[in-house]
Motif scaffolding. Structure first.
Motif, mmCIF file in Angstrom:
data_model
loop_
_atom_site.group_PDB
_atom_site.id
_atom_site.type_symbol
_atom_site.label_atom_id
_atom_site.label_comp_id
_atom_site.label_asym_id
_atom_site.label_seq_id
_atom_site.Cartn_x
_atom_site.Cartn_y
_atom_site.Cartn_z
ATOM 1 N N ARG A 1 -74.311 -35.636 -22.799
ATOM 2 C CA ARG A 1 -74.760 -35.180 -21.480
ATOM 3 C C ARG A 1 -74.314 -36.124 -20.370
ATOM 4 N NH1 ARG A 1 -79.063 -32.415 -24.311
ATOM 5 N NH2 ARG A 1 -78.952 -30.250 -23.611
ATOM 6 N N GLU A 2 -74.200 -37.396 -20.684
ATOM 7 C CA GLU A 2 -73.772 -38.335 -19.649
ATOM 8 C C GLU A 2 -72.342 -38.038 -19.212
ATOM 9 O OE1 GLU A 2 -73.735 -40.920 -16.739
ATOM 10 O OE2 GLU A 2 -75.510 -40.304 -17.864
ATOM 11 N N THR A 3 -71.505 -37.554 -20.136
ATOM 12 C CA THR A 3 -70.138 -37.171 -19.781
ATOM 13 C C THR A 3 -70.152 -36.035 -18.763
ATOM 14 O OG1 THR A 3 -69.324 -37.823 -21.964
ATOM 15 C CG2 THR A 3 -67.944 -36.322 -20.698
ATOM 16 N N ARG B 1 -72.678 -35.254 -16.735
ATOM 17 C CA ARG B 1 -73.251 -35.749 -15.472
ATOM 18 C C ARG B 1 -72.229 -36.549 -14.675
ATOM 19 N NH1 ARG B 1 -77.957 -36.881 -19.006
ATOM 20 N NH2 ARG B 1 -79.512 -35.252 -18.606
ATOM 21 N N GLN B 2 -71.442 -37.353 -15.379
ATOM 22 C CA GLN B 2 -70.422 -38.134 -14.693
ATOM 23 C C GLN B 2 -69.396 -37.216 -14.038
ATOM 24 O OE1 GLN B 2 -70.263 -41.214 -13.929
ATOM 25 N NE2 GLN B 2 -68.176 -41.258 -13.104
ATOM 26 N N ALA B 3 -69.005 -36.150 -14.741
ATOM 27 C CA ALA B 3 -68.059 -35.195 -14.164
ATOM 28 C C ALA B 3 -68.643 -34.526 -12.926
ATOM 29 C CB ALA B 3 -67.681 -34.145 -15.209
ATOM 30 N N ARG C 1 -70.922 -35.791 -10.933
ATOM 31 C CA ARG C 1 -70.966 -36.790 -9.861
ATOM 32 C C ARG C 1 -69.604 -36.921 -9.184
ATOM 33 N NH1 ARG C 1 -74.772 -39.573 -13.345
ATOM 34 N NH2 ARG C 1 -73.065 -40.628 -14.436
ATOM 35 N N ILE C 2 -68.546 -36.890 -9.995
ATOM 36 C CA ILE C 2 -67.190 -36.985 -9.441
ATOM 37 C C ILE C 2 -66.897 -35.799 -8.526
ATOM 38 C CG2 ILE C 2 -64.733 -36.867 -10.043
ATOM 39 C CD1 ILE C 2 -65.441 -38.462 -12.582
ATOM 40 N N GLU D 1 -68.856 -35.890 -5.206
ATOM 41 C CA GLU D 1 -68.258 -36.829 -4.254
ATOM 42 C C GLU D 1 -66.976 -36.258 -3.659
ATOM 43 O OE1 GLU D 1 -66.372 -41.350 -4.230
ATOM 44 O OE2 GLU D 1 -67.695 -40.710 -5.859
#
Length: 456
Positions: A55-57, A59-61, A63-64, A67
């Motif tokens: 899931r962190e992968t 979420r990071q996507a 966030r990118i 932005e």
């Protein structure tokens, strides 16, 4: 609910606090849930099970993309991605992290080469051999297939190799065909010497090989995926099903199964073999190739779509991580229970019996090995596979658990337990087991490569 404050004492920070405390519980809850909506969107679009990938992968996507799009609010971004197919594609690009290399799981390519030579070339088929690599990622797999065919003496004009992926970025990399060391992880680089030239700190694939692969963008789960296309004789769909939930796994295998010629071959990843057996496919005789045939399929030399041959005997192969073959022959002397038992002849005999469908005999040999040598992760894992194939699921589950008790990183047992958990609809446990299996796979590859490097 309302609130009040003394005159002159109010501030922006107090307003935010009060909103959170009294007015905004539903508002903040919706913000916490927007990532769940994104995960469901990705699942419907590309089959991705966020928990399997991590899931962190995801979420990071997100966030990118937040932005890059200039959004401050996740809810606003969610509405944007729902309404914009282009933004959904860009989010998918951010989520997809290619992880592949040339001749990954070499046994699959060896089995493919054998099949081409014994089942196709020897029959002198009049029509073109059709092959599909999906998802093809950055191109290492389809180019490996092309090199196998060239090395086998297969005329380039007599096969068509299609390579499909959802990621435009990966396809652009594949078409460029320039690769760095991370794409070369085997211990044999003779193919690189034949087909690549140095370009700075990288390697460029020769143009004649590049021209053999036809890349295009596509989505396995799209309703119109390859509609109207001719059937494929060979399909490579490896190491992607593990990132889907059970429903999407079945849907994908069904779609590709319809695209496969009745006499064709279907290759999957090491942790995906049981999915094929559950779908009614039969494993090839080559161990650890994870190649499967349609049951009751005619031989490749037969004309397409003619009457089926008699049913093949049921065979089973272990779901384990293929590794490069050792350069020295392993000792056949039985030593410690956990170590050298894998080299004793009776274990190889048990595997041969299982592969041949002689499940009762294979079961007896495994039981005899355990009585003779004591507990062994390798034997328990094989015993579990045999019991699984015999329909003795509860016994198989216990054997897999014993294998993991003896060897917590036993990839084969972890992968099979994940499939059993899926059958029980215990998705959380299945995801945890698959994640452990993937970590074990990476550790095993690293260990083997380190030993081979030390040997050199």
């Amino acid at each position: 609910m309302s609130f009040s404050a003394p005159k002159g004492s109010f501030s922006i920070s107090m307003l935010i606090y009060c909103c959170k405390r009294n007015l905004g519980k539903g508002y903040w809850h919706s913000r916490a849930m927007f990532i769940v909506e994104i995960e469901e969107l990705l699942r419907n679009a590309m089959g991705l099970d966020a928990a399997s990938l991590g899931r962190e992968t995801v979420r990071q996507a997100v966030r990118i993309r937040l932005e890059q799009c200039g959004f401050q609010d996740g809810i606003d971004y969610l509405e944007h991605v729902r309404q914009s197919p282009e933004e959904l594609q860009l989010l998918i690009e951010a989520v997809v992290v290619p992880e592949t290399w040339f001749f990954r799981h070499i046994e699959a390519f060896q089995a493919f080469a054998d099949w081409v030579q014994t089942e196709w070339m020897s029959a002198q088929r009049a029509r073109m051999l059709r092959i599909l690599s999906v998802p093809c990622s950055t191109g290492e797999e389809p180019y490996s297939i092309a090199m196998v065919l060239l090395d086998s003496g297969f005329p380039a004009a007599q096969f068509r190799l299609d390579a499909i992926d959802i990621s435009r970025t990966s396809l652009a990399h594949a078409s460029h065909a320039v690769y760095r060391d991370n794409s070369f992880r085997s211990t044999d680089f003779t193919f690189r010497d034949r087909y690549f030239s140095r370009e700075g700190g990288a390697f460029r694939l020769a143009a004649p090989v590049r021209k053999l692969v036809h890349f295009r963008q596509g989505n396995l789960l799209a309703p119109d995926f390859n509609i109207g296309g001719d059937a494929y004789d060979v399909i490579f769909c490896r190491n992607v099903l593990i990132y889907f939930d059970a429903e999407k796994q079945k849907e994908t295998v069904s779609v590709l199964g319809r695209l496969l010629d009745p006499a064709g071959v279907f290759f999957v990843g090491p942790a995906e073999g049981c999915l094929m057996i559950d779908a009614g496919f039969a494993p090839m005789k080559q161990r650890m190739s994870f190649g499967f045939l349609k049951r009751s399929s005619p031989p490749a030399s037969a004309a397409p779509h003619k009457a089926e041959a008699p049913k093949r005997k049921h065979r089973v192969i272990p779901v384990s991580q293929p590794v490069p073959r050792p350069m020295t022959k392993p000792s056949s002397t039985a030593g410690s229970t956990r170590g050298n038992i894998a080299t004793v002849p009776d274990l190889a005999k048990a595997r041969e019996l299982a592969d041949a469908g002689q499940l009762s005999d294979a079961h007896d040999v495994c039981e005899s090995l355990l009585r003779t040598f004591g507990n062994s992760a390798e034997v328990y894992a094989l015993l579990g596979i045999v019991q699984d194939a015999m329909g003795r699921i509860h016994e198989a589950e216990e054997s897999y658990r014993r294998a993991i008790y003896l060897d917590p990183g036993h990839h084969q047992a972890l992968a099979h337990l994940a499939v059993i958990a899926d059958r029980k609809h215990d998705t959380a446990t299945a995801r945890r087991l698959r994640e452990r299996a993937r970590r074990a796979e990476k550790r095993q590859i690293f260990t083997v490569q380190a030993k081979e490097n030390d040997r050199w």
